[in-house]
Design an enzyme around this catalytic site. Structure first.
Site, PDB file in Angstrom:
ATOM      1  N   GLY A  11       0.827  -1.208   0.000  1.00 41.07           N
ATOM      2  CA  GLY A  11       0.000   0.000   0.000  1.00 41.07           C
ATOM      3  C   GLY A  11       0.858   1.253   0.000  1.00 41.07           C
ATOM      4  O   GLY A  11       2.091   1.189   0.013  1.00 41.07           O
ATOM      5  N   GLN A  12       0.200   2.400   0.008  1.00 38.57           N
ATOM      6  CA  GLN A  12       0.929   3.676  -0.050  1.00 38.57           C
ATOM      7  C   GLN A  12       1.819   3.869   1.176  1.00 38.57           C
ATOM      8  O   GLN A  12       3.006   4.190   1.064  1.00 38.57           O
ATOM      9  CB  GLN A  12      -0.063   4.831  -0.179  1.00 38.57           C
ATOM     10  CG  GLN A  12      -0.868   4.782  -1.464  1.00 38.57           C
ATOM     11  CD  GLN A  12      -1.795   5.964  -1.601  1.00 38.57           C
ATOM     12  OE1 GLN A  12      -1.407   7.012  -2.096  1.00 38.57           O
ATOM     13  NE2 GLN A  12      -3.038   5.803  -1.172  1.00 38.57           N
ATOM     14  N   LEU A  13       1.238   3.655   2.364  1.00 39.22           N
ATOM     15  CA  LEU A  13       2.006   3.837   3.595  1.00 39.22           C
ATOM     16  C   LEU A  13       3.097   2.777   3.713  1.00 39.22           C
ATOM     17  O   LEU A  13       4.250   3.091   4.040  1.00 39.22           O
ATOM     18  CB  LEU A  13       1.073   3.783   4.812  1.00 39.22           C
ATOM     19  CG  LEU A  13       1.758   3.895   6.181  1.00 39.22           C
ATOM     20  CD1 LEU A  13       2.511   5.216   6.307  1.00 39.22           C
ATOM     21  CD2 LEU A  13       0.724   3.750   7.303  1.00 39.22           C
ATOM     22  N   ALA A  62      -5.373  -2.694   5.194  1.00 43.50           N
ATOM     23  CA  ALA A  62      -6.805  -2.402   5.374  1.00 43.50           C
ATOM     24  C   ALA A  62      -7.564  -2.669   4.083  1.00 43.50           C
ATOM     25  O   ALA A  62      -6.979  -2.750   2.999  1.00 43.50           O
ATOM     26  CB  ALA A  62      -7.005  -0.939   5.787  1.00 43.50           C
ATOM     27  N   TYR A  63      -8.882  -2.791   4.222  1.00 42.54           N
ATOM     28  CA  TYR A  63      -9.789  -2.794   3.067  1.00 42.54           C
ATOM     29  C   TYR A  63     -10.134  -1.325   2.831  1.00 42.54           C
ATOM     30  O   TYR A  63     -10.764  -0.689   3.688  1.00 42.54           O
ATOM     31  CB  TYR A  63     -11.043  -3.606   3.401  1.00 42.54           C
ATOM     32  CG  TYR A  63     -12.041  -3.666   2.255  1.00 42.54           C
ATOM     33  CD1 TYR A  63     -12.210  -4.839   1.521  1.00 42.54           C
ATOM     34  CD2 TYR A  63     -12.821  -2.565   1.919  1.00 42.54           C
ATOM     35  CE1 TYR A  63     -13.122  -4.898   0.475  1.00 42.54           C
ATOM     36  CE2 TYR A  63     -13.736  -2.615   0.876  1.00 42.54           C
ATOM     37  CZ  TYR A  63     -13.879  -3.789   0.160  1.00 42.54           C
ATOM     38  OH  TYR A  63     -14.774  -3.850  -0.883  1.00 42.54           O
ATOM     39  N   THR A 103      -8.847   6.244  10.068  1.00 36.34           N
ATOM     40  CA  THR A 103      -9.292   7.183   9.028  1.00 36.34           C
ATOM     41  C   THR A 103     -10.205   8.287   9.542  1.00 36.34           C
ATOM     42  O   THR A 103     -10.883   8.122  10.565  1.00 36.34           O
ATOM     43  CB  THR A 103     -10.057   6.392   7.932  1.00 36.34           C
ATOM     44  OG1 THR A 103     -10.609   7.290   6.969  1.00 36.34           O
ATOM     45  CG2 THR A 103     -11.204   5.588   8.538  1.00 36.34           C
ATOM     46  N   ASP A 104     -10.256   9.388   8.795  1.00 39.66           N
ATOM     47  CA  ASP A 104     -11.201  10.475   9.085  1.00 39.66           C
ATOM     48  C   ASP A 104     -12.637  10.061   8.786  1.00 39.66           C
ATOM     49  O   ASP A 104     -13.580  10.735   9.203  1.00 39.66           O
ATOM     50  CB  ASP A 104     -10.844  11.715   8.261  1.00 39.66           C
ATOM     51  CG  ASP A 104     -10.900  11.464   6.759  1.00 39.66           C
ATOM     52  OD1 ASP A 104     -10.465  10.376   6.328  1.00 39.66           O
ATOM     53  OD2 ASP A 104     -11.364  12.350   6.014  1.00 39.66           O
ATOM     54  N   TYR A 127     -17.321   1.503   4.989  1.00 42.03           N
ATOM     55  CA  TYR A 127     -15.881   1.594   5.229  1.00 42.03           C
ATOM     56  C   TYR A 127     -15.612   2.272   6.580  1.00 42.03           C
ATOM     57  O   TYR A 127     -14.850   1.761   7.409  1.00 42.03           O
ATOM     58  CB  TYR A 127     -15.209   2.364   4.091  1.00 42.03           C
ATOM     59  CG  TYR A 127     -13.788   2.768   4.388  1.00 42.03           C
ATOM     60  CD1 TYR A 127     -12.764   1.822   4.429  1.00 42.03           C
ATOM     61  CD2 TYR A 127     -13.460   4.105   4.636  1.00 42.03           C
ATOM     62  CE1 TYR A 127     -11.456   2.189   4.715  1.00 42.03           C
ATOM     63  CE2 TYR A 127     -12.162   4.480   4.916  1.00 42.03           C
ATOM     64  CZ  TYR A 127     -11.157   3.524   4.955  1.00 42.03           C
ATOM     65  OH  TYR A 127      -9.865   3.909   5.250  1.00 42.03           O
ATOM     66  N   TRP A 152      -7.221  11.455   3.330  1.00 43.87           N
ATOM     67  CA  TRP A 152      -6.889  11.846   1.955  1.00 43.87           C
ATOM     68  C   TRP A 152      -5.439  11.469   1.601  1.00 43.87           C
ATOM     69  O   TRP A 152      -4.664  12.292   1.117  1.00 43.87           O
ATOM     70  CB  TRP A 152      -7.080  13.349   1.749  1.00 43.87           C
ATOM     71  CG  TRP A 152      -8.450  13.884   1.975  1.00 43.87           C
ATOM     72  CD1 TRP A 152      -9.482  13.294   2.664  1.00 43.87           C
ATOM     73  CD2 TRP A 152      -8.948  15.160   1.558  1.00 43.87           C
ATOM     74  NE1 TRP A 152     -10.577  14.124   2.684  1.00 43.87           N
ATOM     75  CE2 TRP A 152     -10.280  15.275   2.016  1.00 43.87           C
ATOM     76  CE3 TRP A 152      -8.392  16.223   0.845  1.00 43.87           C
ATOM     77  CZ2 TRP A 152     -11.063  16.395   1.770  1.00 43.87           C
ATOM     78  CZ3 TRP A 152      -9.168  17.350   0.608  1.00 43.87           C
ATOM     79  CH2 TRP A 152     -10.488  17.433   1.058  1.00 43.87           C
TER      80      TRP A 152
END
Length: 281
Positions: A11-13, A62-63, A103-104, A127, A152
């Site tokens: 993933g990105q992180l 995560a999903y 998440t926000d 989600y 984001w």
């Protein structure tokens, strides 16, 4: 040598943590994709954790398919709630430090001021519900865990808003972007550095923290900044969310208050423009 397990390695992180891990050779880093850490198979997950035997877990897996989650509720809850419960329990029973990423979208978007960690949660999509259930399970099973809520997220890795805008602005003469959802972007490289900073700190204070870049903007304003930095010759229009219906509702306002993480860990949080520039270097 302490062993750090990173879930969601692709993933990105996870990808950004991989990049900076070379600066921290004092740790043995284990980057686990979905074959090494199977978040949708809880019995297998327990076996995998016992096999890896980490000292620290950075749970970024995560999903994240927000719209798809509306029709894949069971899968979203298995990954975002039940697997977190398993990981938190394992960490608690084995004296393992756990940082879990949330998440926000745990908020409903009705606020008009930046949301701190104590703000009332009320997710408006599957989600968000699954991620909030994961937070609750995490702290119930492991009160010593740290949860970081972010928003984001974008990066040079994976699919995200910035890369989509870069592509569309080169392909099209004009695009429309929603202008009534307010928050702040997070450059995954900044979040990765903040997480490692906490790991390195001798100051482990459990609980929930918020982290995103500084700035209060709409997706439309974010798109305009991307256009400026890329010098794209594409007209960008602002539209209401009602003109761009999606299966999952999004919070209208989910700006995160970062005061707690800045004060607790003496962290400097970059402005979103400062971080966005790095995508264009």
């Amino acid at each position: 040598m302490k062993k750090i397990l990173v879930t969601g390695a692709n993933g990105q992180l996870g990808s950004e943590l991989n990049v900076i891990s070379i600066k921290y050779p004092q740790y043995e880093w284990v980057f686990a994709d979905r074959t090494k850490i199977t978040l949708d198979n809880l019995e297998l997950l327990k076996l995998q954790l016992n096999e890896i035997k980490p000292d620290i877990i950075l749970n970024g897996g995560a999903y994240t398919a927000v719209d798809k989650a509306e029709t894949e509720k069971d899968l979203a809850f298995t990954i975002n709630h039940l697997s977190v419960e398993v990981i938190a329990k394992y960490a608690s029973e084995n004296n393992v430090k756990l940082i879990h990423v949330s998440t926000d979208y745990v908020f409903d978007g009705s606020s008009s001021v930046a949301l701190n960690e104590g703000a009332e949660t009320n997710p408006i999509n599957v989600y968000g519900e699954s991620k909030r259930a994961g937070e609750i399970a995490c702290l119930k099973e492991n009160p010593d865990a740290i949860i970081i809520r972010t928003s984001w997220v974008y990066s040079k890795f994976g699919n995200n808003f910035v890369k989509t805008m870069q592509r569309l602005m080169q392909e099209r003469d004009s695009i429309n972007v929603v202008n009534d959802q307010i928050g702040s972007p997070t450059y995954a490289a900044d979040l990765a550095q903040a997480i490692v900073y906490i790991v390195e700190s001798s100051n482990w204070i459990p609980g929930i923290y918020n982290y995103s870049n500084e700035g209060e903007i709409s997706w439309y304003e974010f798109a305009l900044t991307i256009k400026d930095f890329g010098n794209y010759d594409c007209k960008v229009g602002g539209i209401p969310s009602s003109s761009y219906p999606t299966p999952a509702k999004r919070p209208e306002f989910s700006l995160l208050d970062k005061k707690k993480i800045k004060e607790t860990y003496n962290l400097e949080v970059p402005d979103y423009k400062e971080s966005l520039k790095k995508m264009f270097i």
